[in-house]
Enzyme design. Structure first.
Site, PDB file in Angstrom:
ATOM      1  N   ASP A 229      21.341 -11.152  16.767  1.00 14.72           N
ATOM      2  CA  ASP A 229      21.457 -12.613  16.459  1.00 14.72           C
ATOM      3  C   ASP A 229      22.680 -13.046  17.691  1.00 14.72           C
ATOM      4  O   ASP A 229      23.767 -12.447  17.772  1.00 14.72           O
ATOM      5  CB  ASP A 229      21.985 -13.212  15.200  1.00 14.72           C
ATOM      6  CG  ASP A 229      21.733 -14.501  14.999  1.00 14.72           C
ATOM      7  OD1 ASP A 229      22.529 -15.238  15.592  1.00 14.72           O
ATOM      8  OD2 ASP A 229      20.816 -14.901  14.170  1.00 14.72           O
TER       9      ASP A 229
ATOM     10  N   HIS B 204      19.068 -27.057  26.850  1.00 12.84           N
ATOM     11  CA  HIS B 204      18.157 -26.170  26.331  1.00 12.84           C
ATOM     12  C   HIS B 204      17.430 -25.170  27.593  1.00 12.84           C
ATOM     13  O   HIS B 204      16.940 -24.165  27.226  1.00 12.84           O
ATOM     14  CB  HIS B 204      17.158 -26.823  25.458  1.00 12.84           C
ATOM     15  CG  HIS B 204      17.478 -27.540  24.184  1.00 12.84           C
ATOM     16  ND1 HIS B 204      17.491 -26.638  23.228  1.00 12.84           N
ATOM     17  CD2 HIS B 204      17.768 -28.798  24.059  1.00 12.84           C
ATOM     18  CE1 HIS B 204      18.140 -27.413  22.175  1.00 12.84           C
ATOM     19  NE2 HIS B 204      18.166 -28.812  22.796  1.00 12.84           N
TER      20      HIS B 204
ATOM     21  N   ASP C 236      16.906 -21.196  27.283  1.00 16.92           N
ATOM     22  CA  ASP C 236      15.646 -20.572  27.380  1.00 16.92           C
ATOM     23  C   ASP C 236      16.041 -19.443  28.486  1.00 16.92           C
ATOM     24  O   ASP C 236      15.464 -18.400  28.448  1.00 16.92           O
ATOM     25  CB  ASP C 236      14.638 -21.674  27.965  1.00 16.92           C
ATOM     26  CG  ASP C 236      14.112 -22.449  26.678  1.00 16.92           C
ATOM     27  OD1 ASP C 236      14.406 -22.102  25.605  1.00 16.92           O
ATOM     28  OD2 ASP C 236      13.263 -23.419  27.060  1.00 16.92           O
TER      29      ASP C 236
ATOM     30  N   GLU D  10      17.134 -17.490  18.091  1.00 20.36           N
ATOM     31  CA  GLU D  10      17.975 -16.593  18.849  1.00 20.36           C
ATOM     32  C   GLU D  10      18.044 -15.162  18.308  1.00 20.36           C
ATOM     33  O   GLU D  10      18.869 -14.455  18.471  1.00 20.36           O
ATOM     34  CB  GLU D  10      19.292 -17.241  18.973  1.00 20.36           C
ATOM     35  CG  GLU D  10      20.107 -17.398  17.647  1.00 20.36           C
ATOM     36  CD  GLU D  10      19.973 -18.642  17.025  1.00 20.36           C
ATOM     37  OE1 GLU D  10      20.863 -18.965  16.216  1.00 20.36           O
ATOM     38  OE2 GLU D  10      19.023 -19.233  17.107  1.00 20.36           O
TER      39      GLU D  10
END
Length: 294
Positions: free
Chosen positions: A173, A186, A190, A216
């Protein structure tokens, strides 16, 4: 009664005697294959058959005719008068007089259709493979997606149970991923996901399963791997992932690991790794925790 002629039939008609000498051809051989009757009558069938067809004629067609009197829908290749190779479908019958009565049907269009069907099949198979890939991979990272990971993991666990091998499952994570999106947008988020996915894919073995399981969260299943090697693998993972930079700072992840040496369902195995990753977060992140039975 009306008289009929073999010249009216839309196929080649040919007669050979017991010595394989051509004794009759209809006008099809002239109109379609450009042969003049004089160039064929009195000649051996070797004149019209290609080498491979001669071999087939001797090794299969003649023995079959002698045994069964009839051969149907044989695929041969013959020459026309200009040396062109023409695929034909042949029917032959051995008469009581020892002569063989042949009919030849031009199969050029059928072969063309067959080739077109083969090409269409290949195209469909390629498209099906592409669709299968799209259905099984995460578009951004090109890793396995959640559904495909579940499916393959079940198979790996079943195989491990049969062969009594240990299996490791890692849940990764990304630490503070929401802050990355909020602070840098974002697109940057990405980029981080994609770069991390590429590094994981290159780092893992071909037998390992690597997936973006959601957001994630990444999963890695390590077949035939014991606890010592799982921990060593995780240590190297942390070092690898630190090469991914965000605002010139190393990316960090929390890893939850579970090791199975007995039969277990994927759901339970996943729950154990999930439990361990939450423990890693509670203890400060950027670390690996191994699931322990309470």
């Amino acid at each position: 009664m009306q008289n009929y002629s073999l010249d009216s039939f839309p196929c080649g008609a040919l007669v050979t005697n017991s010595a394989r000498i051509i004794t009759y051809v209809n006008t099809y051989f002239t109109t379609e294959l450009l042969w003049q009757p004089a160039a064929l009558i009195g000649k051996s069938t070797d004149v019209i058959f290609t080498k491979s067809s001669k071999i087939f004629f001797q090794s299969y067609l003649i023995p079959t005719l002698l045994h069964e009197k009839t051969c149907e829908e044989m695929q041969l290749i013959i020459f026309n008068a200009q040396g062109g190779r023409i695929p034909v479908t042949v029917n032959a019958h051995l008469g009581d007089d020892g002569c063989i009565y042949w009919s030849f049907f031009n199969a050029s269009k059928r072969d063309q259709l067959y080739n077109e069907l083969l090409k269409t099949r290949e195209t469909l198979e390629e498209q099906a493979e592409a669709l299968k890939l799209l259905a099984s991979t995460d578009e951004l990272t090109e890793l396995l997606n959640r559904r495909e990971m579940k499916y393959r993991s079940v198979l790996v666990l079943e195989q491990a149970a049969r062969s009594h091998q240990s299996v490791g499952l890692l849940m990764l994570d990304i630490d503070h991923f929401k802050k990355i999106n909020d602070s840098f947008g974002h697109l940057e988020g990405d980029r981080v996901l994609k770069e991390l996915g590429q590094k994981l894919k290159a780092f893992c073995r071909q037998t390992d399963l690597v997936a973006r399981f959601g957001g994630e969260e990444f999963l890695i299943m390590l077949p035939d791997t014991d606890k010592v090697n799982v921990l060593l693998f995780c240590e190297r993972l942390h070092q690898l992932i630190a090469n991914v930079k965000v605002d010139n700072k190393p990316l960090t992840v929390s890893i939850g690991a579970s090791i199975c040496e007995d039969k277990i369902s994927f759901t339970d195995f996943y729950a154990q790794a999930d439990n361990a990753v939450y423990k890693a977060k509670e203890l400060g992140r950027n670390r690996t925790e191994v699931y322990k039975v309470d």
